[in-house]
Design a protein around this motif. Structure first.
Motif, PDB file in Angstrom:
ATOM      1  N   SER A 100       0.839  -1.212   0.000  1.00 19.93           N
ATOM      2  CA  SER A 100       0.000   0.000   0.000  1.00 19.93           C
ATOM      3  C   SER A 100       0.865   1.249   0.000  1.00 19.93           C
ATOM      4  CB  SER A 100      -0.922   0.010   1.217  1.00 19.93           C
ATOM      5  OG  SER A 100      -1.841  -1.051   1.135  1.00 19.93           O
ATOM      6  N   LYS A 127      -3.437 -13.315  -7.217  1.00 17.81           N
ATOM      7  CA  LYS A 127      -4.619 -12.847  -6.476  1.00 17.81           C
ATOM      8  C   LYS A 127      -4.271 -11.802  -5.418  1.00 17.81           C
ATOM      9  CE  LYS A 127      -7.517 -15.579  -8.567  1.00 17.81           C
ATOM     10  NZ  LYS A 127      -8.196 -15.036  -9.722  1.00 17.81           N
ATOM     11  N   ALA A 128      -3.145 -11.952  -4.724  1.00 15.25           N
ATOM     12  CA  ALA A 128      -2.769 -10.980  -3.690  1.00 15.25           C
ATOM     13  C   ALA A 128      -2.529  -9.610  -4.321  1.00 15.25           C
ATOM     14  CB  ALA A 128      -1.534 -11.449  -2.931  1.00 15.25           C
ATOM     15  N   GLN A 130      -3.896  -8.513  -7.119  1.00 17.62           N
ATOM     16  CA  GLN A 130      -5.198  -7.978  -7.522  1.00 17.62           C
ATOM     17  C   GLN A 130      -5.965  -7.428  -6.324  1.00 17.62           C
ATOM     18  OE1 GLN A 130      -7.387 -10.557 -10.313  1.00 17.62           O
ATOM     19  NE2 GLN A 130      -5.411 -11.548 -10.709  1.00 17.62           N
ATOM     20  N   LYS A 131      -5.843  -8.091  -5.191  1.00 20.83           N
ATOM     21  CA  LYS A 131      -6.508  -7.631  -3.973  1.00 20.83           C
ATOM     22  C   LYS A 131      -6.000  -6.222  -3.594  1.00 20.83           C
ATOM     23  CE  LYS A 131      -7.252  -9.091   0.795  1.00 20.83           C
ATOM     24  NZ  LYS A 131      -6.865 -10.054   1.817  1.00 20.83           N
ATOM     25  N   LEU A 132      -4.689  -6.029  -3.684  1.00 19.42           N
ATOM     26  CA  LEU A 132      -4.102  -4.716  -3.398  1.00 19.42           C
ATOM     27  C   LEU A 132      -4.597  -3.680  -4.411  1.00 19.42           C
ATOM     28  CD1 LEU A 132      -2.093  -2.769  -1.993  1.00 19.42           C
ATOM     29  CD2 LEU A 132      -0.351  -3.633  -3.569  1.00 19.42           C
ATOM     30  N   TYR A 133      -4.629  -4.037  -5.681  1.00 26.44           N
ATOM     31  CA  TYR A 133      -5.078  -3.096  -6.711  1.00 26.44           C
ATOM     32  C   TYR A 133      -6.531  -2.697  -6.477  1.00 26.44           C
ATOM     33  CZ  TYR A 133      -0.902  -5.022  -9.004  1.00 26.44           C
ATOM     34  OH  TYR A 133       0.372  -5.462  -9.286  1.00 26.44           O
ATOM     35  N   LEU A 134      -7.376  -3.680  -6.177  1.00 31.14           N
ATOM     36  CA  LEU A 134      -8.795  -3.391  -5.919  1.00 31.14           C
ATOM     37  C   LEU A 134      -8.951  -2.486  -4.688  1.00 31.14           C
ATOM     38  CD1 LEU A 134     -10.299  -6.920  -6.614  1.00 31.14           C
ATOM     39  CD2 LEU A 134     -10.746  -4.845  -7.957  1.00 31.14           C
ATOM     40  N   LYS A 135      -8.206  -2.782  -3.644  1.00 29.78           N
ATOM     41  CA  LYS A 135      -8.258  -1.995  -2.408  1.00 29.78           C
ATOM     42  C   LYS A 135      -7.831  -0.549  -2.667  1.00 29.78           C
ATOM     43  CE  LYS A 135      -5.323  -2.154   1.285  1.00 29.78           C
ATOM     44  NZ  LYS A 135      -4.468  -2.805   2.261  1.00 29.78           N
ATOM     45  N   TYR A 140     -11.434  -3.721 -12.763  1.00 28.10           N
ATOM     46  CA  TYR A 140     -11.173  -4.570 -13.919  1.00 28.10           C
ATOM     47  C   TYR A 140     -11.747  -3.911 -15.171  1.00 28.10           C
ATOM     48  CZ  TYR A 140      -9.955  -8.243 -10.604  1.00 28.10           C
ATOM     49  OH  TYR A 140      -9.353  -8.972  -9.610  1.00 28.10           O
TER      50      TYR A 140
END
Length: 161
Positions: A100, A127-128, A130-135, A140
């Protein structure tokens, strides 16, 4: 406890950063073709990012480079869109909120360079990441934009900054 810093890459960092990125790609089971693994620039990141509106950052703890990421204009894309490039973290850096911090550093730089949007490509199994990017507010999008050369990356995301 050793201080953790995020700073621009230096020429002497090139070998350590390339080694860390290749290690992470192998660890994540990423294909070696069509990804950053085979990028000619991977061994010359300092030189590659010596251009207008571009910067590559390293996450340093003591003498260890634990992560890295860069911002650059999107190749063959809109001049208001940058690309978040080669964001990788050594396993030692994960789960500590450092991703972050790196993301914030990159997006602040992009904003200061006048970019309006940030684009990233990744692999489906990361996936980890992508989780950071989404947060961080990335969403998408259905198809690739620009020309990154990473044809094995099939997940596309973008954020208004």
């Amino acid at each position: 406890m050793t201080e953790i810093k995020i700073r621009p890459i230096q020429k002497k960092d090139n070998p350590k950063v390339a080694e860390m990125i290749r290690y992470v790609l192998v660890e994540q089971g990423a294909p070696k073709v069509g990804t950053a693994y085979e990028d000619k620039t991977l061994d010359q990141l300092f030189e590659t990012f010596q251009k207008e509106r571009a910067e590559y950052f390293v996450l340093v703890e003591g003498d260890n480079i634990l992560g890295s990421a860069g911002i650059s204009p999107l190749e063959n894309g809109d001049s208001e869109i940058c690309e978040l490039q080669k964001m990788y973290f050594d396993p030692e850096a994960r789960g500590r909120g450092l991703g972050s911090q790196m993301m914030q550093k990159c997006l602040d730089f992009a904003r200061n360079q006048g970019f309006k949007e940030c684009y990233i490509e990744t692999l489906p199994n990361m996936k980890a990441a992508q989780k950071l990017y989404l947060k961080t507010g990335f969403e998408y999008i259905p198809e690739r934009i620009g020309d990154t050369g990473h044809y094995s990356c099939t997940v596309f995301m973008k954020k208004i900054i």
